[in-house]
Scaffold this motif. Structure first.
Motif, short mmCIF file in Angstrom:
data_model
loop_
_atom_site.label_atom_id
_atom_site.label_comp_id
_atom_site.label_asym_id
_atom_site.label_seq_id
_atom_site.Cartn_x
_atom_site.Cartn_y
_atom_site.Cartn_z
N TYR A 45 0.05 -4.03 -7.26
CA TYR A 45 0.57 -4.65 -6.04
C TYR A 45 2.02 -5.12 -6.22
N LEU A 51 5.48 -5.76 -3.88
CA LEU A 51 5.40 -7.16 -3.47
C LEU A 51 6.10 -8.11 -4.43
N LEU A 55 5.27 -13.26 -6.23
CA LEU A 55 4.32 -13.43 -5.14
C LEU A 55 2.90 -13.06 -5.58
N VAL A 56 2.77 -11.93 -6.27
CA VAL A 56 1.45 -11.49 -6.71
C VAL A 56 0.84 -12.49 -7.68
N VAL A 59 -0.46 -15.52 -5.81
CA VAL A 59 -1.70 -15.22 -5.09
C VAL A 59 -2.89 -15.24 -6.04
N GLY A 114 0.91 -5.24 2.87
CA GLY A 114 1.83 -6.28 2.44
C GLY A 114 1.14 -7.52 1.91
N LEU A 115 1.87 -8.63 1.93
CA LEU A 115 1.37 -9.88 1.36
C LEU A 115 0.14 -10.39 2.11
N LEU A 119 -3.51 -11.18 0.51
CA LEU A 119 -4.16 -12.49 0.62
C LEU A 119 -5.59 -12.35 1.14
#
Length: 439
Positions: A45, A51, A55-56, A59, A114-115, A119
């Motif tokens: 990801y 991404l 960010l990954v 998460v 995407g994000l 999620l």
């Protein structure tokens, strides 16, 4: 009636070898999903889907914290479930398709995901994994009245867990697939094995569950009841300490092999040996626990790992043979760390539930699972920031001080933690666990 006398009053065994196998099969898709999630999904990801690592990483850390809340909640809810099919089976029956759907969403995302997609997909994965795993694993704690058969139940799950991890790890090597294609194939295999495991479980695993007639109790009441057990507190705290030590050694093994042994091309072999030996030596720990006790077998494994890790400061460039032996024996001790605490927990659960009217195995196990998940944050939360602070170069050369710091986190701190666990396990309150774990 003592635990030993109670066990003697029961038939010699509940499970045949075939039934043990059928009980453990469902662990394979769970292990495949867990291993793929840790090893391949973050990079996929972050890099392939674009991404970004930050960010990954955020998460997935949030997901682990989410697990710490949902594990005990689902454990409690499964304890309090009352149907004519028992408390766990309904969770497993609906959990398999729900888990399968979340695996497909997470491992085979559409192009341009995407994000927000990550999620939702990861949140569903964490939730459905827990909803399937906690009730399923709780059965292993409560289904057998026989002290040593509980070790065989834990052993069966551990063997299939290793098989699942190895299966995912060799897919990209054997089939020479890109990460995205490999994850899609892994998702298909996981889904197929999940339904196959469910079929074997429903058809062949003994259908035994204790009927609970008492009124339902609150989560707070159940939690307070569990935490009153001194043996359980000792077990969980010791397990947390040992798992933190294991997380440091396992989490830093790639850096250790690359910068100390200087054999990055051997990383896959070392990791594979560690995983494989953890399964191969499981019978040895079961045999030792039958001749002594489960507590004695676990303490032996902890001590042996300390002795092996004490030799690592003397390893250096080119010590491949020594690293192979180290990986095999440390892997063997990891196997004992997996099955002995679980089997000891089954003894505690059985003793607490035998004469009472409540059912607590799910919450007992869920709290232990939460502790285990928290332990594996240790390398990211402690070792990595310190190594970064002193300027450790993961892609080049390092000073002697930087390498010594790496060795300290890889071996010396885990030794200290394991010695703490040995001391904690020797406290008088653990005696009840040892008595329950002796033939």
């Amino acid at each position: 009636m003592t635990d030993h006398e109670y066990a003697e009053a029961e038939p010699s065994r509940t499970f045949t070898l075939w039934q043990l196998i059928c009980f453990g099969i469902l662990t394979t898709p769970l292990a495949m999903g867990g291993f793929a999630f840790v090893v391949f999904v973050p990079t996929f990801y972050a890099v392939d889907m674009g991404l970004g690592l930050g960010l990954v990483g955020t998460v997935f850390v949030a997901g682990r914290l989410f697990d710490v809340v949902t594990d005990p909640l689902i454990g409690y809810l499964s304890d309090e479930t009352r149907t004519r099919w028992g408390p766990r089976k309904p969770w497993i029956v609906w959990g398999v398709p729900a888990f399968s759907a979340s695996v497909w969403l997470l491992l085979s995302p559409p192009e341009g995901a995407g994000l927000l997609y990550l999620l939702i997909a990861s949140g569903l994965y964490f939730l459905t994994y827990t909803a399937l795993d906690v009730p399923y694993s709780s059965i292993g704690l409560e289904i057998s009245p026989h002290v040593h058969e509980r070790s065989f139940l834990a052993c069966s799950k551990a063997v299939f867990q290793v098989f699942g991890a190895l299966l995912v790890s060799i897919l990209p090597v054997v089939l020479v697939l890109e990460t995205g294609d490999m994850l899609t194939l892994a998702a298909q295999i996981i889904i197929g094995l999940s339904f196959l495991g469910l079929a074997f479980f429903l058809a062949f695993v003994p259908k035994k569950h204790r009927v609970v007639t008492a009124s339902r109790v609150s989560l707070k009441t159940s939690f307070n009841t569990i935490m009153k057990s001194r043996a359980y507190r000792r077990l969980v705290i010791s397990f947390l300490i040992v798992q933190s030590a294991n997380a440091l050694t396992a989490g830093l093994s790639v850096l250790f092999v690359t910068h100390v042994i200087k054999a990055p091309h051997m990383i896959g072999i070392f990791v594979g040996l560690l995983i494989l030996s953890s399964a191969v030596f499981l019978p040895a720990w079961v045999i030792l626990s039958k001749r002594t006790s489960k507590l004695a077998a676990w303490r032996t494994a902890i001590t042996l790992c300390c002795v092996l890790l004490a030799a690592t400061p003397f390893l250096g460039e080119g010590d491949v043979t020594a690293m192979i032996l180290l990986s095999m024996i440390i892997g063997a001790t990891f196997g004992a760390d997996a099955i002995m605490p679980t089997s000891m927990l089954a003894d505690i659960v059985y003793a607490d539930e035998r004469d009472g009217k409540t059912r607590l195995a799910g919450l007992y196990l869920a709290i232990k699972n939460s502790v285990s998940k928290l332990a594996f944050v240790v390398p990211m939360g402690l070792a990595f920031p310190v190594l970064d602070l002193i300027g450790f170069n993961d892609g080049g050369t390092n000073t002697q001080i930087q390498l010594m710091t790496l060795v300290g986190f890889y071996a010396l701190l885990p030794i200290i933690l394991r010695l703490m666990a040995l001391w904690y396990l020797s406290k008088p309150e653990t005696a009840s666990t040892a008595a329950q774990s002796t033939a």
